[in-house]
Motif scaffolding. Sequence first.
Motif, PDB file in Angstrom:
ATOM      1  N   MET A   1       0.855  -1.450   0.068  1.00 46.12           N
ATOM      2  CA  MET A   1       0.077   0.029  -0.194  1.00 46.12           C
ATOM      3  C   MET A   1       0.872   1.130   0.074  1.00 46.12           C
ATOM      4  SD  MET A   1      -3.306  -0.030   2.419  1.00 46.12           S
ATOM      5  CE  MET A   1      -3.902  -1.469   2.155  1.00 46.12           C
ATOM      6  N   ALA A   2       0.761   2.205  -1.018  1.00 48.90           N
ATOM      7  CA  ALA A   2       1.431   3.237  -1.140  1.00 48.90           C
ATOM      8  C   ALA A   2       1.121   4.428   0.018  1.00 48.90           C
ATOM      9  CB  ALA A   2       1.448   4.117  -2.539  1.00 48.90           C
ATOM     10  N   ARG A   3       2.363   5.080   0.370  1.00 51.09           N
ATOM     11  CA  ARG A   3       2.226   6.280   1.393  1.00 51.09           C
ATOM     12  C   ARG A   3       2.344   7.449   0.458  1.00 51.09           C
ATOM     13  NH1 ARG A   3       5.600   7.574   5.112  1.00 51.09           N
ATOM     14  NH2 ARG A   3       3.840   8.397   6.315  1.00 51.09           N
ATOM     15  N   LYS A   4       2.160   8.363   1.122  1.00 51.67           N
ATOM     16  CA  LYS A   4       2.119   9.804   0.477  1.00 51.67           C
ATOM     17  C   LYS A   4       3.379  10.084  -0.376  1.00 51.67           C
ATOM     18  CE  LYS A   4       2.258  13.768   2.534  1.00 51.67           C
ATOM     19  NZ  LYS A   4       3.246  14.461   1.822  1.00 51.67           N
ATOM     20  N   PRO A   5       3.324  10.047  -1.731  1.00 52.57           N
ATOM     21  CA  PRO A   5       4.420  10.180  -2.468  1.00 52.57           C
ATOM     22  C   PRO A   5       4.942  11.831  -2.112  1.00 52.57           C
ATOM     23  CG  PRO A   5       2.859   9.993  -4.069  1.00 52.57           C
ATOM     24  CD  PRO A   5       2.054  10.048  -2.446  1.00 52.57           C
ATOM     25  N   LYS A   6       6.719  11.757  -2.286  1.00 52.82           N
ATOM     26  CA  LYS A   6       7.115  13.060  -1.827  1.00 52.82           C
ATOM     27  C   LYS A   6       7.267  14.163  -3.112  1.00 52.82           C
ATOM     28  CE  LYS A   6      10.210  11.795   1.748  1.00 52.82           C
ATOM     29  NZ  LYS A   6       9.508  10.942   2.207  1.00 52.82           N
TER      30      LYS A   6
ATOM     31  N   PRO B   1      -1.696  17.160  -0.513  1.00 51.24           N
ATOM     32  CA  PRO B   1      -2.954  16.643   0.113  1.00 51.24           C
ATOM     33  C   PRO B   1      -4.216  17.477   0.011  1.00 51.24           C
ATOM     34  CG  PRO B   1      -1.302  16.944   1.686  1.00 51.24           C
ATOM     35  CD  PRO B   1      -0.797  17.355   0.608  1.00 51.24           C
ATOM     36  N   GLU B   2      -3.947  18.465  -0.200  1.00 54.42           N
ATOM     37  CA  GLU B   2      -5.413  19.581  -0.424  1.00 54.42           C
ATOM     38  C   GLU B   2      -5.869  19.203  -1.549  1.00 54.42           C
ATOM     39  OE1 GLU B   2      -3.978  23.532   0.175  1.00 54.42           O
ATOM     40  OE2 GLU B   2      -2.762  22.878   2.172  1.00 54.42           O
ATOM     41  N   LEU B   3      -4.905  18.913  -2.732  1.00 52.83           N
ATOM     42  CA  LEU B   3      -5.552  18.417  -4.092  1.00 52.83           C
ATOM     43  C   LEU B   3      -6.444  17.174  -3.949  1.00 52.83           C
ATOM     44  CD1 LEU B   3      -5.438  19.181  -7.155  1.00 52.83           C
ATOM     45  CD2 LEU B   3      -3.608  17.770  -7.303  1.00 52.83           C
ATOM     46  N   LEU B   4      -5.541  16.230  -3.163  1.00 49.77           N
ATOM     47  CA  LEU B   4      -6.387  15.041  -3.330  1.00 49.77           C
ATOM     48  C   LEU B   4      -7.489  15.041  -2.444  1.00 49.77           C
ATOM     49  CD1 LEU B   4      -3.134  12.692  -2.316  1.00 49.77           C
ATOM     50  CD2 LEU B   4      -4.285  13.039  -4.449  1.00 49.77           C
ATOM     51  N   ILE B   5      -7.752  15.824  -1.489  1.00 53.30           N
ATOM     52  CA  ILE B   5      -8.993  16.185  -0.637  1.00 53.30           C
ATOM     53  C   ILE B   5     -10.094  16.704  -1.634  1.00 53.30           C
ATOM     54  CG2 ILE B   5     -10.217  17.276   1.218  1.00 53.30           C
ATOM     55  CD1 ILE B   5      -7.319  16.722   2.712  1.00 53.30           C
ATOM     56  N   LEU B   6      -9.725  17.728  -2.329  1.00 55.72           N
ATOM     57  CA  LEU B   6     -10.642  18.554  -3.208  1.00 55.72           C
ATOM     58  C   LEU B   6     -11.109  17.341  -4.250  1.00 55.72           C
ATOM     59  CD1 LEU B   6      -9.121  21.917  -3.850  1.00 55.72           C
ATOM     60  CD2 LEU B   6     -11.073  21.504  -2.710  1.00 55.72           C
ATOM     61  N   LEU B   7     -10.295  16.551  -4.693  1.00 52.37           N
ATOM     62  CA  LEU B   7     -10.300  15.651  -5.798  1.00 52.37           C
ATOM     63  C   LEU B   7     -11.620  14.683  -5.127  1.00 52.37           C
ATOM     64  CD1 LEU B   7      -9.223  15.100  -8.530  1.00 52.37           C
ATOM     65  CD2 LEU B   7      -8.049  13.352  -7.488  1.00 52.37           C
ATOM     66  N   SER B   8     -11.350  14.060  -3.809  1.00 57.62           N
ATOM     67  CA  SER B   8     -12.223  13.215  -3.266  1.00 57.62           C
ATOM     68  C   SER B   8     -13.473  13.738  -3.140  1.00 57.62           C
ATOM     69  CB  SER B   8     -11.658  12.886  -1.892  1.00 57.62           C
ATOM     70  OG  SER B   8     -12.525  12.180  -1.248  1.00 57.62           O
ATOM     71  N   LEU B   9     -13.582  15.180  -2.792  1.00 54.76           N
ATOM     72  CA  LEU B   9     -14.791  15.687  -2.521  1.00 54.76           C
ATOM     73  C   LEU B   9     -15.721  16.121  -3.828  1.00 54.76           C
ATOM     74  CD1 LEU B   9     -13.973  17.795   0.614  1.00 54.76           C
ATOM     75  CD2 LEU B   9     -15.304  15.552   0.559  1.00 54.76           C
ATOM     76  N   ALA B  10     -14.888  16.112  -4.969  1.00 53.84           N
ATOM     77  CA  ALA B  10     -15.565  16.654  -6.095  1.00 53.84           C
ATOM     78  C   ALA B  10     -16.979  15.945  -6.642  1.00 53.84           C
ATOM     79  CB  ALA B  10     -14.803  16.462  -7.067  1.00 53.84           C
TER      80      ALA B  10
ATOM     81  N   ASP C   1     -11.307   6.935   0.198  1.00 53.44           N
ATOM     82  CA  ASP C   1     -11.464   7.277  -1.083  1.00 53.44           C
ATOM     83  C   ASP C   1     -10.028   7.676  -1.875  1.00 53.44           C
ATOM     84  OD1 ASP C   1     -13.363   7.966  -3.443  1.00 53.44           O
ATOM     85  OD2 ASP C   1     -12.597   9.909  -3.346  1.00 53.44           O
ATOM     86  N   VAL C   2      -9.001   8.433  -0.974  1.00 54.46           N
ATOM     87  CA  VAL C   2      -8.005   9.055  -1.506  1.00 54.46           C
ATOM     88  C   VAL C   2      -6.891   7.463  -1.880  1.00 54.46           C
ATOM     89  CG1 VAL C   2      -5.688   9.920  -1.208  1.00 54.46           C
ATOM     90  CG2 VAL C   2      -8.043  11.186  -0.770  1.00 54.46           C
ATOM     91  N   LEU C   3      -7.220   6.716  -0.827  1.00 52.84           N
ATOM     92  CA  LEU C   3      -6.406   5.264  -1.027  1.00 52.84           C
ATOM     93  C   LEU C   3      -6.805   4.759  -2.068  1.00 52.84           C
ATOM     94  CD1 LEU C   3      -4.364   3.495   0.522  1.00 52.84           C
ATOM     95  CD2 LEU C   3      -6.351   2.697   2.008  1.00 52.84           C
ATOM     96  N   THR C   4      -8.248   4.558  -2.217  1.00 49.52           N
ATOM     97  CA  THR C   4      -8.840   3.568  -3.460  1.00 49.52           C
ATOM     98  C   THR C   4      -8.505   4.313  -5.003  1.00 49.52           C
ATOM     99  OG1 THR C   4     -10.542   3.204  -1.873  1.00 49.52           O
ATOM    100  CG2 THR C   4     -10.662   2.471  -4.179  1.00 49.52           C
ATOM    101  N   VAL C   5      -8.649   5.540  -4.844  1.00 44.13           N
ATOM    102  CA  VAL C   5      -8.649   5.965  -6.125  1.00 44.13           C
ATOM    103  C   VAL C   5      -7.021   6.412  -6.552  1.00 44.13           C
ATOM    104  CG1 VAL C   5      -9.256   8.273  -7.561  1.00 44.13           C
ATOM    105  CG2 VAL C   5     -10.967   7.104  -6.025  1.00 44.13           C
TER     106      VAL C   5
END
Lengths: 237, 104
Positions: free
Chosen positions: B1-6, B13-22, B34-38
């Motif tokens: 399972m991947a961790r947050k890439p550098k 993370p802000e972009l990922l959250i916006l993406l998840s809430l889109a 959702d971020v983990l799955t997508v």
Amino acid sequence: MNFKRRLIESLLRSYPVEWRREYGAELADLLATHTLGIRVVADVLWSGVQQRMRSREPATLLGCVAMFASFALLLANVVAPQPYGGWTTVLEPSSMTFPTVRVSAGVGEVFSVLFVCCGYWTCRHRGGTQSQAGRAAATVCLLAGIPVMVVGALMLLGVIGLSVVGPGGSAFALNGVSFIYYSANGHSPSPLSVILFPLSRVPIAWLWGLLGGHVARWTPSVETARQAKIRRWSIPV
Amino acid sequence: MARKPKTGPASDPELLILLSLADAPKHGSAIMNDVLTVCDVRLGPGTLYTAITRLVERKLIAPETISGRERPYRITVQGSKTLAAQLSDMRRVASIGLARLRTA
């Protein structure tokens, strides 16, 4: 209350009060569903530090200043030590305290003033209680003590040495990386006492913070003083 | 399972959250899953809430009325515009990069 719940509560304390009020319950629930490994704990602690820096709490700001000051003093002590009685004297022996070291005269007074200011600022400008003022000063003390504790831990691990310098002794002829301890009677502290020393200062810092809180409560605010002045000079109708 | 890439877009993370809430409002735990799955990125709980705090302050997301203790967040109009702009920029950069790789 089980261990995990206690750990979550402790982790949440790393966040500022206002933040906890807004997001604390959500984060606690989220953490309750997670395995609290080292990565998760480190992530939450780092996030707490970031939020504290953002919230600009008096304890965090003054604590960071105090930590930087004690780090600079310790660095100067190791890198550019002065002869006995010089300004790089950070710790000195004490027969009255446990552990048998105390912060040197001058440095101790500066820190005491800092604790009082922290208590005053917490009570006056942040509307904190006197108990919160004491806790804020204790936090400043702990943050200021981190570099000292690190030096003690490094001494314990044998990474840096300890050199005792008495009156007339020179600190320049020493070899290797050493923490210079200035002592008139040749007293040499144990690394454990250096680690424990900042913790022993916490109750005193708490009392100084409480004093600052008392001063804040008894000092009339600028607005109250202005209104009193207007009342004094106004003509009764 | 991947961790947050550098590096890369998935490091934000802000972009990922916006993406998840889109598509729909979600609470913290749902955003993480959702971020983990997508995106195959595991956000730490602290990182997640630091990013949520920033996004709420910038009015890019907003908390919904509390349902129990799990409060869902929704993307705002401003947040949708910001996400769209960032994704367009990324698509433009990606298309230029891929075109140059093809011609090289």
